[in-house]
Design an enzyme around this catalytic site. Structure first.
Site, mmCIF file in Angstrom:
data_model
loop_
_atom_site.group_PDB
_atom_site.id
_atom_site.type_symbol
_atom_site.label_atom_id
_atom_site.label_comp_id
_atom_site.label_asym_id
_atom_site.label_seq_id
_atom_site.Cartn_x
_atom_site.Cartn_y
_atom_site.Cartn_z
ATOM 1 N N GLU A 1 -47.686 39.309 -29.832
ATOM 2 C CA GLU A 1 -48.131 38.513 -28.685
ATOM 3 C C GLU A 1 -49.294 39.200 -27.988
ATOM 4 O O GLU A 1 -49.211 40.378 -27.629
ATOM 5 C CB GLU A 1 -46.986 38.312 -27.692
ATOM 6 C CG GLU A 1 -47.404 37.474 -26.488
ATOM 7 C CD GLU A 1 -46.399 37.499 -25.347
ATOM 8 O OE1 GLU A 1 -46.790 37.116 -24.227
ATOM 9 O OE2 GLU A 1 -45.248 37.919 -25.572
ATOM 10 N N ARG B 1 -40.607 21.139 -19.824
ATOM 11 C CA ARG B 1 -40.281 22.074 -18.738
ATOM 12 C C ARG B 1 -38.771 22.313 -18.743
ATOM 13 O O ARG B 1 -37.986 21.381 -18.624
ATOM 14 C CB ARG B 1 -40.711 21.494 -17.401
ATOM 15 C CG ARG B 1 -40.636 22.485 -16.251
ATOM 16 C CD ARG B 1 -41.657 23.573 -16.408
ATOM 17 N NE ARG B 1 -41.697 24.468 -15.248
ATOM 18 C CZ ARG B 1 -42.419 25.555 -15.177
ATOM 19 N NH1 ARG B 1 -43.177 25.908 -16.217
ATOM 20 N NH2 ARG B 1 -42.424 26.311 -14.107
ATOM 21 N N LYS C 1 -45.516 43.275 -28.293
ATOM 22 C CA LYS C 1 -46.466 42.944 -27.222
ATOM 23 C C LYS C 1 -47.208 44.240 -26.943
ATOM 24 O O LYS C 1 -46.798 45.043 -26.102
ATOM 25 C CB LYS C 1 -45.771 42.427 -25.974
ATOM 26 C CG LYS C 1 -46.788 42.005 -24.920
ATOM 27 C CD LYS C 1 -46.195 41.131 -23.846
ATOM 28 C CE LYS C 1 -47.290 40.778 -22.836
ATOM 29 N NZ LYS C 1 -47.562 39.352 -22.776
#
Length: 235
Positions: free
Chosen positions: A118, A208, A40
């Site tokens: 990412e 979820r 990242k």
């Protein structure tokens, strides 16, 4: 030895599950026998009370990876304030530049069979006054995995993001739906529409979950289409 695989993960917005999906990809790649590393390159927002300066998303990627990289390789640009990176960087008196990101990617690539990079926020998030996430993706030149946050407005956001990716000559290798709003009206119909509109394989839809667990989420994502394209490219 597995065929080399690298990708860039972007999303339709911020806080829609890019880190979870990146961790899922790392988990799946490790399960498939890859030495998998996660990057990242830019993270905004440090963990309060942590013994060392770090970021929650970065730590999730490090936990999911099967290759242990130094923190500064995983995240060459760590910013304290949880805001748009160009604003956070300005507060700290720094300017985000590309060379440290490319160096980190090259280092990770030398140690791993697969690198998942990412992005930060959505695809066009500013990184400086004249440099954005899309330009970082172009410089890396990797196939793109798009994370669609499933909530009201996702159809427009997904279509615009897919167009922006294609306009820059990047290959959209696949997309993952992540349920951000479980009460969304017509959720299944929206996913069906996205499957028709997005010209890339649908790798899965993550429901979820009680908490962002890469192993639980991995049960809902199939990376076979990504690896199949890699194998075809090598022929």
């Amino acid at each position: 030895m597995p065929a080399r695989f690298d990708c860039f993960v972007t999303g339709t917005d911020t806080e829609i599950g890019k880190t979870l999906v990146s961790a899922v990809l790392l988990t799946r790649l490790a399960d498939a026998g890859y030495r998998a590393a996660g990057l990242k390159p830019i993270a905004a927002g440090t963990l309060a009370g942590a013994p060392t300066r770090t970021n929650e998303d970065v730590e999730q990627l490090r936990a999911a990876a099967s290759v242990n990289l130094p923190f500064d390789t995983v995240c060459p640009w760590l910013l304290d304030a949880p805001m748009s990176p160009h604003l956070a960087a300005a507060r700290e008196g720094v300017t985000i530049t590309l060379p440290p990101i490319l160096d980190a990617f090259a280092h990770a690539r030398s140690l791993a069979d697969a690198v998942v990079v990412e992005g930060v926020g959505g695809f066009r998030v500013p990184l400086s006054d004249d440099f954005d996430t899309a330009e970082m993706a172009v410089a890396l030149g990797l196939p793109v995995v798009l994370v669609v946050g499933l909530r009201l407005g996702c159809l427009n956001h997904a279509a615009l993001t897919a167009e922006a990716i294609a306009a820059r000559g990047l290959h959209l290798a696949g997309w993952v739906g992540n349920v951000v709003d479980p009460s969304m009206a017509g959720l299944d119909d929206n996913v069906a529409t996205l499957r028709r509109w997005i010209n890339a394989p649908h790798l899965g839809t993550i429901p979820r979950l009680p908490h962002a667990d890469a192993r639980l989420a991995a049960a809902h994502v199939d990376i076979a289409p990504l690896l199949a394209r890699t194998a075809e490219t090598r022929r």
